[in-house]
Design an enzyme around this catalytic site. Structure first.
Site, PDB file in Angstrom:
ATOM      1  N   TYR A 104     -14.004 -12.819  -0.034  1.00  0.00           N
ATOM      2  CA  TYR A 104     -14.755 -11.586  -0.352  1.00  0.00           C
ATOM      3  C   TYR A 104     -16.034 -11.907  -1.115  1.00  0.00           C
ATOM      4  CZ  TYR A 104     -11.199  -8.418   1.360  1.00  0.00           C
ATOM      5  OH  TYR A 104     -10.349  -7.732   2.182  1.00  0.00           O
TER       6      TYR A 104
ATOM      7  N   ARG B  55      -7.858  11.522  -5.304  1.00  0.00           N
ATOM      8  CA  ARG B  55      -9.024  10.773  -4.849  1.00  0.00           C
ATOM      9  C   ARG B  55     -10.226  11.682  -4.585  1.00  0.00           C
ATOM     10  NH1 ARG B  55     -12.357   8.147  -3.605  1.00  0.00           N
ATOM     11  NH2 ARG B  55     -12.334   6.534  -2.048  1.00  0.00           N
TER      12      ARG B  55
ATOM     13  N   ARG C  81      -3.960   6.451   0.760  1.00  0.00           N
ATOM     14  CA  ARG C  81      -4.506   7.623   1.440  1.00  0.00           C
ATOM     15  C   ARG C  81      -3.553   8.361   2.368  1.00  0.00           C
ATOM     16  NH1 ARG C  81      -9.470   4.117   3.232  1.00  0.00           N
ATOM     17  NH2 ARG C  81      -7.674   2.757   3.177  1.00  0.00           N
TER      18      ARG C  81
ATOM     19  N   ARG D   6       0.822  -1.217   0.000  1.00  0.00           N
ATOM     20  CA  ARG D   6       0.000   0.000   0.000  1.00  0.00           C
ATOM     21  C   ARG D   6       0.855   1.265   0.000  1.00  0.00           C
ATOM     22  NH1 ARG D   6      -5.599  -0.886   1.802  1.00  0.00           N
ATOM     23  NH2 ARG D   6      -6.116  -2.663   0.525  1.00  0.00           N
TER      24      ARG D   6
ATOM     25  N   ASP E 263      -6.550  -3.073  -7.652  1.00  0.00           N
ATOM     26  CA  ASP E 263      -7.056  -3.734  -6.453  1.00  0.00           C
ATOM     27  C   ASP E 263      -7.289  -5.207  -6.706  1.00  0.00           C
ATOM     28  OD1 ASP E 263      -8.039  -2.908  -3.599  1.00  0.00           O
ATOM     29  OD2 ASP E 263      -9.382  -4.476  -4.327  1.00  0.00           O
TER      30      ASP E 263
HETATM   31  O1  CP3 Z   1       0.141  -1.739  -2.483  1.00  0.00           O
HETATM   32  C1  CP3 Z   1      -0.129  -0.829  -3.327  1.00  0.00           C
HETATM   33  O2  CP3 Z   1       0.299   0.333  -3.224  1.00  0.00           O
HETATM   34  C2  CP3 Z   1      -0.909  -1.202  -4.567  1.00  0.00           C
HETATM   35  C3  CP3 Z   1      -2.295  -1.025  -4.494  1.00  0.00           C
HETATM   36  C4  CP3 Z   1      -3.181  -2.025  -3.765  1.00  0.00           C
HETATM   37  C5  CP3 Z   1      -4.464  -1.654  -3.292  1.00  0.00           C
HETATM   38  N1  CP3 Z   1      -5.099  -2.769  -2.873  1.00  0.00           N
HETATM   39  C6  CP3 Z   1      -5.001  -0.305  -3.313  1.00  0.00           C
HETATM   40  C7  CP3 Z   1      -6.150   0.048  -2.466  1.00  0.00           C
HETATM   41  C8  CP3 Z   1      -3.040  -3.393  -3.535  1.00  0.00           C
HETATM   42  C9  CP3 Z   1      -1.851  -4.290  -3.801  1.00  0.00           C
HETATM   43  C10 CP3 Z   1      -4.268  -3.852  -2.967  1.00  0.00           C
HETATM   44  C11 CP3 Z   1      -4.536  -5.259  -2.652  1.00  0.00           C
HETATM   45  C12 CP3 Z   1      -5.692  -5.565  -1.814  1.00  0.00           C
HETATM   46  N2  CP3 Z   1      -6.964  -5.083  -1.931  1.00  0.00           N
HETATM   47  C13 CP3 Z   1      -5.705  -6.540  -0.801  1.00  0.00           C
HETATM   48  C14 CP3 Z   1      -4.529  -7.396  -0.438  1.00  0.00           C
HETATM   49  C15 CP3 Z   1      -3.574  -6.650   0.397  1.00  0.00           C
HETATM   50  C16 CP3 Z   1      -4.019  -6.492   1.807  1.00  0.00           C
HETATM   51  O3  CP3 Z   1      -4.205  -5.335   2.203  1.00  0.00           O
HETATM   52  O4  CP3 Z   1      -4.150  -7.512   2.464  1.00  0.00           O
HETATM   53  C17 CP3 Z   1      -6.985  -6.589  -0.263  1.00  0.00           C
HETATM   54  C18 CP3 Z   1      -7.452  -7.469   0.870  1.00  0.00           C
HETATM   55  C19 CP3 Z   1      -7.774  -5.668  -0.990  1.00  0.00           C
HETATM   56  C20 CP3 Z   1      -9.234  -5.399  -0.835  1.00  0.00           C
HETATM   57  C21 CP3 Z   1      -9.495  -4.019  -0.411  1.00  0.00           C
HETATM   58  N3  CP3 Z   1      -9.272  -2.902  -1.204  1.00  0.00           N
HETATM   59  C22 CP3 Z   1     -10.040  -3.580   0.809  1.00  0.00           C
HETATM   60  C23 CP3 Z   1     -10.402  -4.479   1.970  1.00  0.00           C
HETATM   61  C24 CP3 Z   1     -10.150  -2.185   0.737  1.00  0.00           C
HETATM   62  C25 CP3 Z   1     -10.798  -1.253   1.717  1.00  0.00           C
HETATM   63  C26 CP3 Z   1      -9.989  -1.098   2.942  1.00  0.00           C
HETATM   64  C27 CP3 Z   1      -9.303   0.233   2.919  1.00  0.00           C
HETATM   65  O5  CP3 Z   1      -8.094   0.269   3.181  1.00  0.00           O
HETATM   66  O6  CP3 Z   1      -9.996   1.204   2.663  1.00  0.00           O
HETATM   67  C28 CP3 Z   1      -9.626  -1.784  -0.510  1.00  0.00           C
HETATM   68  C29 CP3 Z   1      -9.517  -0.389  -1.031  1.00  0.00           C
HETATM   69  C30 CP3 Z   1      -8.151   0.045  -1.446  1.00  0.00           C
HETATM   70  N4  CP3 Z   1      -7.273  -0.681  -2.209  1.00  0.00           N
HETATM   71  C31 CP3 Z   1      -7.587   1.325  -1.208  1.00  0.00           C
HETATM   72  C32 CP3 Z   1      -6.347   1.333  -1.852  1.00  0.00           C
HETATM   73  C33 CP3 Z   1      -5.359   2.474  -1.942  1.00  0.00           C
HETATM   74  C34 CP3 Z   1      -8.251   2.474  -0.474  1.00  0.00           C
HETATM   75  C35 CP3 Z   1      -9.152   3.092  -1.487  1.00  0.00           C
HETATM   76  C36 CP3 Z   1      -9.515   4.511  -1.185  1.00  0.00           C
HETATM   77  O7  CP3 Z   1     -10.541   4.732  -0.546  1.00  0.00           O
HETATM   78  O8  CP3 Z   1      -8.813   5.417  -1.679  1.00  0.00           O
END
Ligand code: CP3
Length: 347
Positions: A154, A41, A32, A28, A77
């Site tokens: 999911y 965003r 944010r 990540r 994602d």
């Molecule tokens: O790592 C990086 O910089 C690359 C981008 C990336 C995102 N998601 C961006 C994201 C990667 C590799 C993921 C993978 C991902 N997505 C996983 C596996 C990694 C982990 O965290 O275990 C999972 C479980 C997801 C599913 C997911 N996406 C969830 C549960 C959420 C909401 C939780 C949260 O943090 O808000 C997301 C949204 C998400 N994916 C955001 C980002 C930057 C936040 C989105 C936003 O509101 O701007």
């Protein structure tokens, strides 16, 4: 791949070759906690950022330009393949992902569509080509996808879950249905990752974020064969593979068996003990607790030093967090960690 890139710290560490400094990136690393990300965003939804190659490229490059990272990770994602499978979802503010019609029955499982990722997720392939051009061979690009257990959880739960009750109920109650679903996910994910490699990624990470919910016997029965199929499909394609899970200390041996040149570890286990369990014939990625970034800098850097000491200068360590950077993190702390790791000399 050009020669200097193949010789980069990150790719050398993936192959367990000696490096001039320990490579690092942050799960990540785009997100944010970065003011640049929040600015974009405020104008676009999360899904818009993922589906627009120019915007996804811009977000991918934000941490590359701000922090001394040794690899970029494609901004996308884990859940994007669900939509072309016929499982639409959205990100709900403050709640996370929400699947419109969760997969609960045999009929739901049989309705899951196999799709051509080069078309349905063509925007991802285009983003990869744009990012590669933007990076100009400076550092490698990591592609990624979710492992069957985490993706299925999911699809079945309909969003995040603390106990995975519905997922396990389906797994235990209809093992044949579960295996059919997980096998289809494995085929889709393998093809999606191969498409990413064709488009130009230099390494791939398979996220099995929630697999730590399983004990070793259940992992072996319900997850291992499917994840193994993904890694088998990636063999011989010339890019290293990383296999990551959270709270997975008790199943690291089984995860190793499923595959991965490098295995991820989180902070619930010390890095040296995790590496013993994984075996020193594989690399390790990790494993700082991301909440340390929220505290005082001396405690943070003591935590980083502990990880580095436990890696003991052995080739094959990629420094990372045990899980993603949290939104309240101050970017200066992340920059300080990167400088500290790069300056580290094995004792
Ligand atoms: O790592 C990086 O910089 C690359 C981008 C990336 C995102 N998601 C961006 C994201 C990667 C590799 C993921 C993978 C991902 N997505 C996983 C596996 C990694 C982990 O965290 O275990 C999972 C479980 C997801 C599913 C997911 N996406 C969830 C549960 C959420 C909401 C939780 C949260 O943090 O808000 C997301 C949204 C998400 N994916 C955001 C980002 C930057 C936040 C989105 C936003 O509101 O701007």
């Amino acid at each position: 791949m050009n020669a200097p890139l193949a010789n980069s710290r990150f790719l050398r560490a993936c192959r367990r070759e000696p490096v001039d400094a320990t490579p690092l990136w942050f799960m990540r690393q785009a997100g944010r906690y970065m003011p640049e990300y929040r600015a974009l965003r405020s104008k676009h939804s999360m899904l818009e950022l993922c589906r627009n190659p120019a915007l996804a490229t811009e977000v991918t490059m934000q941490p590359v330009n701000a922090i001394e990272v040794d690899a970029a990770i494609l901004f996308s994602d884990l859940l994007l393949p669900l939509e072309p499978m016929g499982i639409p979802f959205d990100f709900i503010k403050g709640e996370g992902p929400q699947i419109e019609r969760p997969v609960r029955t045999r009929a739901d499982i049989d309705a899951v569509k196999v799709f051509e990722p080069r078309e349905a997720l063509g925007f991802t392939m285009e983003a990869i080509r744009l990012v590669k051009r933007e990076l100009g061979g400076r550092i490698p690009l990591i592609g990624f996808a979710g492992a069957p257990f985490t993706l299925a959880s999911y699809a079945i739960e309909g969003g995040h879950s603390n106990n995975f009750a519905l997922t396990k109920a389906l797994m235990y109650g209809d093992p044949e249905g579960w295996h059919r679903f997980a096998a289809r996910l494995a085929d889709i994910v393998a093809d999606y990752l191969v498409a990413q490699i064709e488009a130009g990624v230099d390494a791939v990470q398979v996220f099995d974020s929630w697999v730590g919910a399983l004990n070793a016997a259940d992992y072996r029965e319900f997850a291992l064969p499917h994840t193994q199929r993904i890694f088998a499909a990636l063999e011989g394609r010339g890019v290293p593979t990383i296999h990551f899970g959270v709270a997975s200390a008790s199943i690291l041996g089984e995860m190793r068996e499923a595959g991965g040149d490098v295995l991820g570890a989180d902070w619930r286990i010390t890095l040296d003990e995790a590496w013993d369990r994984i075996g020193h014939d594989r690399g390790i990625q990790g494993n700082l607790d991301p909440t340390l970034l929220l505290g005082p800098e001396d405690r943070l850097l003591a935590g980083v030093a502990d990880v580095m000491r436990r890696a003991a200068g052995r080739p094959g360590h990629i420094f990372n967090l045990g899980h993603g950077i949290l939104p309240p993190t101050n970017i200066e702390r992340v920059q300080a960690v990167a400088r500290f790791v790069h300056a580290w000399k094995p004792e």
